[in-house]
Motif scaffolding. Structure first.
Motif, mmCIF file in Angstrom:
data_model
loop_
_atom_site.group_PDB
_atom_site.id
_atom_site.type_symbol
_atom_site.label_atom_id
_atom_site.label_comp_id
_atom_site.label_asym_id
_atom_site.label_seq_id
_atom_site.Cartn_x
_atom_site.Cartn_y
_atom_site.Cartn_z
ATOM 1 N N UNK A 41 1.205 -1.059 -0.129
ATOM 2 C CA UNK A 41 0.021 -0.021 0.047
ATOM 3 C C UNK A 41 0.993 1.096 -0.410
ATOM 4 N N UNK A 42 1.315 1.371 0.931
ATOM 5 C CA UNK A 42 2.497 2.708 1.199
ATOM 6 C C UNK A 42 3.155 3.512 -0.262
ATOM 7 N N UNK A 43 4.351 2.498 -0.876
ATOM 8 C CA UNK A 43 4.809 2.436 -1.853
ATOM 9 C C UNK A 43 4.124 2.370 -2.735
ATOM 10 N N UNK A 44 3.360 1.572 -3.161
ATOM 11 C CA UNK A 44 2.755 1.803 -4.838
ATOM 12 C C UNK A 44 1.778 3.054 -5.107
ATOM 13 N N UNK A 45 1.310 3.102 -3.626
ATOM 14 C CA UNK A 45 0.108 4.244 -3.467
ATOM 15 C C UNK A 45 0.848 5.591 -3.797
ATOM 16 N N UNK A 46 1.936 5.874 -2.729
ATOM 17 C CA UNK A 46 3.229 7.072 -3.804
ATOM 18 C C UNK A 46 3.526 6.921 -4.377
ATOM 19 N N UNK A 47 3.610 5.304 -5.521
ATOM 20 C CA UNK A 47 4.415 5.323 -6.601
ATOM 21 C C UNK A 47 3.527 6.533 -7.583
ATOM 22 N N UNK A 48 2.203 5.312 -7.488
ATOM 23 C CA UNK A 48 0.761 5.471 -8.558
ATOM 24 C C UNK A 48 0.963 6.952 -8.320
ATOM 25 N N UNK A 49 0.669 7.812 -7.280
ATOM 26 C CA UNK A 49 -0.230 8.705 -6.857
ATOM 27 C C UNK A 49 0.759 9.670 -7.860
ATOM 28 N N UNK A 50 2.224 9.775 -7.070
ATOM 29 C CA UNK A 50 3.586 10.659 -7.751
ATOM 30 C C UNK A 50 3.845 10.802 -9.430
ATOM 31 N N UNK A 51 4.144 9.117 -10.102
ATOM 32 C CA UNK A 51 4.145 9.341 -11.857
ATOM 33 C C UNK A 51 3.065 9.927 -12.582
ATOM 34 N N UNK A 52 1.051 9.446 -12.364
ATOM 35 C CA UNK A 52 0.122 8.903 -12.932
ATOM 36 C C UNK A 52 -1.102 10.707 -12.308
ATOM 37 N N UNK A 53 -0.628 10.630 -11.090
ATOM 38 C CA UNK A 53 -2.093 12.148 -10.823
ATOM 39 C C UNK A 53 -0.823 12.926 -10.683
ATOM 40 N N UNK A 54 0.312 13.128 -10.445
ATOM 41 C CA UNK A 54 1.438 14.167 -10.433
ATOM 42 C C UNK A 54 1.979 14.145 -11.512
ATOM 43 N N UNK A 55 2.799 13.146 -11.501
ATOM 44 C CA UNK A 55 3.247 13.412 -12.858
ATOM 45 C C UNK A 55 2.712 13.421 -14.645
ATOM 46 N N UNK A 56 1.698 12.688 -14.819
ATOM 47 C CA UNK A 56 0.982 12.822 -15.782
ATOM 48 C C UNK A 56 2.056 11.698 -16.745
ATOM 49 N N UNK A 57 2.119 11.067 -15.900
ATOM 50 C CA UNK A 57 3.016 9.719 -17.267
ATOM 51 C C UNK A 57 2.773 9.353 -18.621
ATOM 52 N N UNK A 58 2.889 9.604 -19.657
ATOM 53 C CA UNK A 58 2.530 9.456 -20.798
ATOM 54 C C UNK A 58 3.609 8.386 -22.223
ATOM 55 N N UNK A 59 3.022 7.799 -23.109
ATOM 56 C CA UNK A 59 4.849 6.652 -23.837
ATOM 57 C C UNK A 59 5.495 7.631 -23.601
ATOM 58 N N UNK A 60 6.417 7.059 -24.272
ATOM 59 C CA UNK A 60 7.628 7.738 -24.870
ATOM 60 C C UNK A 60 8.443 8.902 -23.468
ATOM 61 N N UNK A 61 8.580 9.163 -22.263
ATOM 62 C CA UNK A 61 8.798 9.869 -22.104
ATOM 63 C C UNK A 61 9.623 8.870 -21.106
ATOM 64 N N UNK A 62 10.826 9.856 -19.938
ATOM 65 C CA UNK A 62 11.830 10.045 -19.257
ATOM 66 C C UNK A 62 11.158 10.117 -18.527
ATOM 67 N N UNK A 63 11.819 8.918 -16.927
ATOM 68 C CA UNK A 63 12.057 9.292 -15.388
ATOM 69 C C UNK A 63 12.970 9.011 -15.004
ATOM 70 N N UNK A 64 13.671 9.425 -13.982
ATOM 71 C CA UNK A 64 14.406 9.487 -13.298
ATOM 72 C C UNK A 64 14.008 8.947 -12.139
ATOM 73 N N UNK A 65 14.300 8.076 -11.504
ATOM 74 C CA UNK A 65 13.914 7.710 -9.983
ATOM 75 C C UNK A 65 15.453 6.923 -9.037
ATOM 76 N N UNK A 66 14.980 8.190 -7.755
ATOM 77 C CA UNK A 66 16.218 7.843 -7.142
ATOM 78 C C UNK A 66 16.139 6.725 -5.881
ATOM 79 N N UNK A 67 16.947 5.895 -5.137
ATOM 80 C CA UNK A 67 16.730 4.776 -4.511
ATOM 81 C C UNK A 67 15.705 3.967 -5.333
ATOM 82 N N UNK A 68 16.442 3.726 -6.518
ATOM 83 C CA UNK A 68 15.472 2.675 -7.373
ATOM 84 C C UNK A 68 15.292 1.279 -6.371
#
Length: 270
Positions: A41-68
């Motif tokens: 829950x904590x990790x996947x809710x966080x990652x999901x909301x960061x990437x999709x709700x705030x980040x609006x991640x779409x095809x062909x984009x690039x992402x930098x993940x710290x502490x990967x």
């Protein structure tokens, strides 16, 4: 009564019996272990909301993940893989790079021996579309500068404050001094966004969280996400479990259970 559930709570979960509001419980999907449920829950809710709700991640984009190779990092990698042709940069110590490559990180970077910003620029001169920032301090500035036009940095922690087993006042002062700051007017000329995320302050947003968890359960049931468990420790070894994280040895989640896992009885030889 008797349902297997995952629970969300700000604190107080390192004990055998916990009391949480029913609205903060979520049925576990078929086939999920309790250890996976604790890691989800904590990790996947966080990652999901960061990437999709705030980040609006779409095809062909690039992402930098710290502490990967940590809990949120691995969740973010798996979620990036649900979108077509996303290029993932991930920082982690060198011993974790093989795992990261197998997981889908195109460009693992050893932050201990390299300047990760320089490494990203070598591969992608324009930078990246999204930076997940759990570090704070001067790293938020580096993240902002690494963004392409219309890029977003989402800050969700201040790991730079934690340098060892004890509080380091110098590290805290340095992180505070270097903390990124920008005005609305400065943002206007940059065509970039800065977002802040803290799941702990969303605990009243029950409907919002339920909708995210429903999506995550669906992805789990499809086999598209699966929590990575580094190790499982009984309560009486909590110090060793913490050490595993402080020494940055873990790949995935460090889980506490009330008792040591029972060994499977060996089948009798015929």
């Amino acid at each position: 009564v008797g349902d297997k559930v995952m629970v969300l709570a700000r604190s107080g979960l390192w004990q055998e019996v916990v009391n949480v509001p029913a609205s903060h419980t979520f049925p576990m999907p078929e086939g999920m272990s309790f250890e996976e449920a604790a890691a989800l829950l904590v990790n996947y809710i966080t990652a999901y909301m960061i990437l999709f709700d705030f980040g609006n991640l779409r095809p062909n984009q690039s992402v930098l993940i710290h502490m990967a190779a940590g809990g949120v990092g691995i969740a973010a990698i798996q979620l990036c893989k649900t979108v077509e042709n996303v290029t993932i940069f991930g920082t982690a110590s060198a011993s974790k790079h093989e795992y990261l490559k197998e997981s889908g990180v195109a460009h693992p970077i050893d932050y201990r021996t390299m300047d990760y910003a320089e490494e990203v620029r070598k591969i992608s001169p324009k930078g990246v579309d999204i930076v997940l920032d759990p570090l704070g301090g001067s790293d938020t500035s580096k993240a902002f500068n690494l963004l392409k036009p219309m890029g977003k940095v989402i800050t969700y922690g201040v790991a730079n404050l934690l340098t060892g087993q004890k509080k380091n006042l110098m590290a805290m002062a340095k992180t505070w001094w270097n903390q990124f700051s920008i005005t609305a007017l400065q943002l206007l000329h940059q065509n970039k966004a800065v977002c802040g995320y803290h799941l702990g302050y969303l605990d009243e947003e029950v409907e919002l969280l339920r909708s995210v968890v429903a999506k995550l359960v669906n992805l789990y049931s499809q086999g598209k996400i699966k929590p990575k468990i580094d190790s499982v420790w009984p309560f009486d070894q909590v110090a060793e479990a913490m050490k595993q994280m402080q020494e940055k040895k873990n790949v995935g989640k460090v889980i506490l259970v009330p008792e040591a896992p029972k060994e499977e009885p060996k089948k009798a030889e015929n």
